[in-house]
Design an enzyme around this catalytic site. Sequence first.
Site, PDB file in Angstrom:
ATOM      1  N   TYR A 138      -9.130  -1.458 -10.505  1.00  0.00           N
ATOM      2  CA  TYR A 138      -8.333  -0.270 -10.166  1.00  0.00           C
ATOM      3  C   TYR A 138      -9.196   0.989 -10.302  1.00  0.00           C
ATOM      4  CZ  TYR A 138      -4.334   2.996 -10.308  1.00  0.00           C
ATOM      5  OH  TYR A 138      -3.446   4.021 -10.068  1.00  0.00           O
TER       6      TYR A 138
ATOM      7  N   SER B 109      -6.417   8.843  -9.265  1.00  0.00           N
ATOM      8  CA  SER B 109      -5.954   8.575 -10.628  1.00  0.00           C
ATOM      9  C   SER B 109      -7.023   9.059 -11.599  1.00  0.00           C
ATOM     10  CB  SER B 109      -5.748   7.069 -10.824  1.00  0.00           C
ATOM     11  OG  SER B 109      -5.549   6.769 -12.194  1.00  0.00           O
TER      12      SER B 109
ATOM     13  N   ASP C  44       1.590  -2.511   6.148  1.00  0.00           N
ATOM     14  CA  ASP C  44       0.614  -2.885   5.120  1.00  0.00           C
ATOM     15  C   ASP C  44      -0.599  -1.997   5.347  1.00  0.00           C
ATOM     16  OD1 ASP C  44      -1.377  -3.914   3.523  1.00  0.00           O
ATOM     17  OD2 ASP C  44      -0.910  -6.007   3.949  1.00  0.00           O
ATOM     18  N   VAL C  45      -0.835  -1.067   4.435  1.00  0.00           N
ATOM     19  CA  VAL C  45      -1.887  -0.069   4.678  1.00  0.00           C
ATOM     20  C   VAL C  45      -3.276  -0.682   4.785  1.00  0.00           C
ATOM     21  CG1 VAL C  45      -0.641   1.897   3.651  1.00  0.00           C
ATOM     22  CG2 VAL C  45      -2.155   0.489   2.211  1.00  0.00           C
TER      23      VAL C  45
ATOM     24  N   LYS D  75     -10.029   3.744  -7.372  1.00  0.00           N
ATOM     25  CA  LYS D  75      -9.636   5.158  -7.445  1.00  0.00           C
ATOM     26  C   LYS D  75     -10.865   6.071  -7.492  1.00  0.00           C
ATOM     27  CE  LYS D  75      -5.208   4.687  -7.122  1.00  0.00           C
ATOM     28  NZ  LYS D  75      -4.438   5.300  -6.021  1.00  0.00           N
TER      29      LYS D  75
HETATM   30  N1  LIG Z   1       2.491   5.795 -12.032  1.00  0.00           N
HETATM   31  C1  LIG Z   1       1.382   6.223 -12.607  1.00  0.00           C
HETATM   32  O1  LIG Z   1       1.309   6.350 -13.849  1.00  0.00           O
HETATM   33  C2  LIG Z   1       0.199   6.592 -11.765  1.00  0.00           C
HETATM   34  C3  LIG Z   1      -0.910   7.184 -12.401  1.00  0.00           C
HETATM   35  C4  LIG Z   1      -2.008   7.527 -11.627  1.00  0.00           C
HETATM   36  C5  LIG Z   1      -1.998   7.282 -10.267  1.00  0.00           C
HETATM   37  N2  LIG Z   1      -0.909   6.700  -9.674  1.00  0.00           N
HETATM   38  C6  LIG Z   1      -0.968   6.475  -8.219  1.00  0.00           C
HETATM   39  O2  LIG Z   1       0.209   7.022  -7.635  1.00  0.00           O
HETATM   40  C7  LIG Z   1       0.434   6.352  -6.388  1.00  0.00           C
HETATM   41  C8  LIG Z   1       1.893   5.982  -6.261  1.00  0.00           C
HETATM   42  O3  LIG Z   1       2.188   4.987  -7.230  1.00  0.00           O
HETATM   43  P1  LIG Z   1       3.553   4.963  -8.033  1.00  0.00           P
HETATM   44  O4  LIG Z   1       3.207   5.160  -9.455  1.00  0.00           O
HETATM   45  O5  LIG Z   1       4.531   5.848  -7.392  1.00  0.00           O
HETATM   46  O6  LIG Z   1       3.935   3.412  -7.900  1.00  0.00           O
HETATM   47  P2  LIG Z   1       5.110   2.662  -7.143  1.00  0.00           P
HETATM   48  O7  LIG Z   1       4.907   1.209  -7.401  1.00  0.00           O
HETATM   49  O8  LIG Z   1       6.427   3.256  -7.497  1.00  0.00           O
HETATM   50  O9  LIG Z   1       4.813   2.977  -5.600  1.00  0.00           O
HETATM   51  C9  LIG Z   1       3.759   2.375  -4.906  1.00  0.00           C
HETATM   52  C10 LIG Z   1       4.301   1.913  -3.557  1.00  0.00           C
HETATM   53  O10 LIG Z   1       3.208   1.403  -2.771  1.00  0.00           O
HETATM   54  C11 LIG Z   1       3.704   0.301  -2.036  1.00  0.00           C
HETATM   55  N3  LIG Z   1       2.597  -0.544  -1.592  1.00  0.00           N
HETATM   56  C12 LIG Z   1       1.823  -1.352  -2.337  1.00  0.00           C
HETATM   57  N4  LIG Z   1       0.937  -1.998  -1.555  1.00  0.00           N
HETATM   58  C13 LIG Z   1       1.152  -1.563  -0.297  1.00  0.00           C
HETATM   59  C14 LIG Z   1       0.555  -1.854   0.953  1.00  0.00           C
HETATM   60  N5  LIG Z   1      -0.444  -2.749   1.062  1.00  0.00           N
HETATM   61  N6  LIG Z   1       1.010  -1.226   2.056  1.00  0.00           N
HETATM   62  C15 LIG Z   1       2.035  -0.332   1.964  1.00  0.00           C
HETATM   63  N7  LIG Z   1       2.650  -0.044   0.819  1.00  0.00           N
HETATM   64  C16 LIG Z   1       2.212  -0.641  -0.304  1.00  0.00           C
HETATM   65  C17 LIG Z   1       4.638  -0.409  -2.998  1.00  0.00           C
HETATM   66  O11 LIG Z   1       5.520  -1.299  -2.307  1.00  0.00           O
HETATM   67  C18 LIG Z   1       5.328   0.766  -3.660  1.00  0.00           C
HETATM   68  O12 LIG Z   1       6.521   1.116  -2.970  1.00  0.00           O
HETATM   69  C19 LIG Z   1      -0.533   5.176  -6.337  1.00  0.00           C
HETATM   70  O13 LIG Z   1      -1.641   5.534  -5.533  1.00  0.00           O
HETATM   71  C20 LIG Z   1      -0.971   5.031  -7.785  1.00  0.00           C
HETATM   72  O14 LIG Z   1      -2.249   4.449  -7.899  1.00  0.00           O
HETATM   73  C21 LIG Z   1       0.190   6.355 -10.387  1.00  0.00           C
END
Ligand SMILES: NC(=O)c1ccc[n+]([C@@H]2O[C@H](COP(=O)([O-])OP(=O)(O)OC[C@H]3O[C@@H](n4cnc5c(N)ncnc54)[C@H](O)[C@@H]3O)[C@@H](O)[C@H]2O)c1
Length: 292
Positions: free
Chosen positions: A166, A153, A74-75, A170
Amino acid sequence: MLTETTISTFAPGRGAVITGGASGIGLATARQLAAFGMRICIADRDRATLGKAQQELTGVARNGADDVLAVETDVSSPDDLERLGEQAFGRFGDIALLMNNAAAFRGGDALSDPEGWRRILDVNVSGVLNGVQSIGRAMVERGKPGFIVNTGSKQGITTPPGNTAYNVSKAAVKALTEGLAHTLRNLPGCQISAHLLIPGFTYTGDAAKRIPVKPAAAWSAEQVAERLVQGLERNEFYILCQDNETTRDQDERRILWAAGDLVENRPALSRWHPDYKDAFDAFMRMPRPAAK
Ligand SMILES: NC(=O)c1ccc[n+]([C@@H]2O[C@H](COP(=O)([O-])OP(=O)(O)OC[C@H]3O[C@@H](n4cnc5c(N)ncnc54)[C@H](O)[C@@H]3O)[C@@H](O)[C@H]2O)c1
């Protein structure tokens, strides 16, 4: 596409630690680095997806299971990050990439859901800081070249209405990563650089829970991972990603308009203010001077 000559910092046999690595952008990046021959540690709090991702990466990695470590983490817990660093350095000895990428998404506007706010700040802000201060610091102390990539983001830059929690998290990641980049480049002899990955709309675990089929507008997680490699290769600090509905030019104009709110003393978030709709639309269409 990562090859032996793309980025000298990345080399087969070197390690990478990716939080939120069991899904989406984190997993796509892990896949790409594993296929290139790097040794991958994915950290995630979701035990079920972590196990599946570990299996998948084992199938891709050059030396199979020897090259893949999966650590339930858990980060938001500094102790978990310390333990993660010990395990990753213990197994691989050498870390070329720390990607602080895990995130929580549930939030709300400024007046709602205090519990959601706490969680999102704990995971998205403290989680990144914990990674930087434990694994990032250890990378600096070891003196080898490396990258620290924090996933931000566009919502942390143009802060659209809706999920203010959020956006705040970010925006904090952006400021933290900018400060980190400055600190690192002023450390004598330091070979670690910091980078802000800024994905656009990406079809990943979070979106897939709500939308069963990838919308045409979204990029895949693999496209973001490719763009990350390209950004590192070009030594970009702001690794701004497009998607299939937003061009780089549109992103730049939206960012400039948001900065213009302060300079022009317009109301906050004027892009979504009815009195500024025509001015914003005209700004988006305005011819831009040719780049020098
Ligand atoms: N998908 C999008 O459109 C998008 C856009 C902008 C930014 N992002 C960013 O990209 C990054 C990756 O997200 P994604 O889209 O791949 O989503 P995702 O849900 O596929 O992956 C996120 C992962 O983080 C893990 N996670 C959540 N809380 C956690 C914790 N406390 N400790 C450890 N792991 C934890 C989840 O279990 C999941 O596996 C994130 O930082 C997100 O904010 C995503």
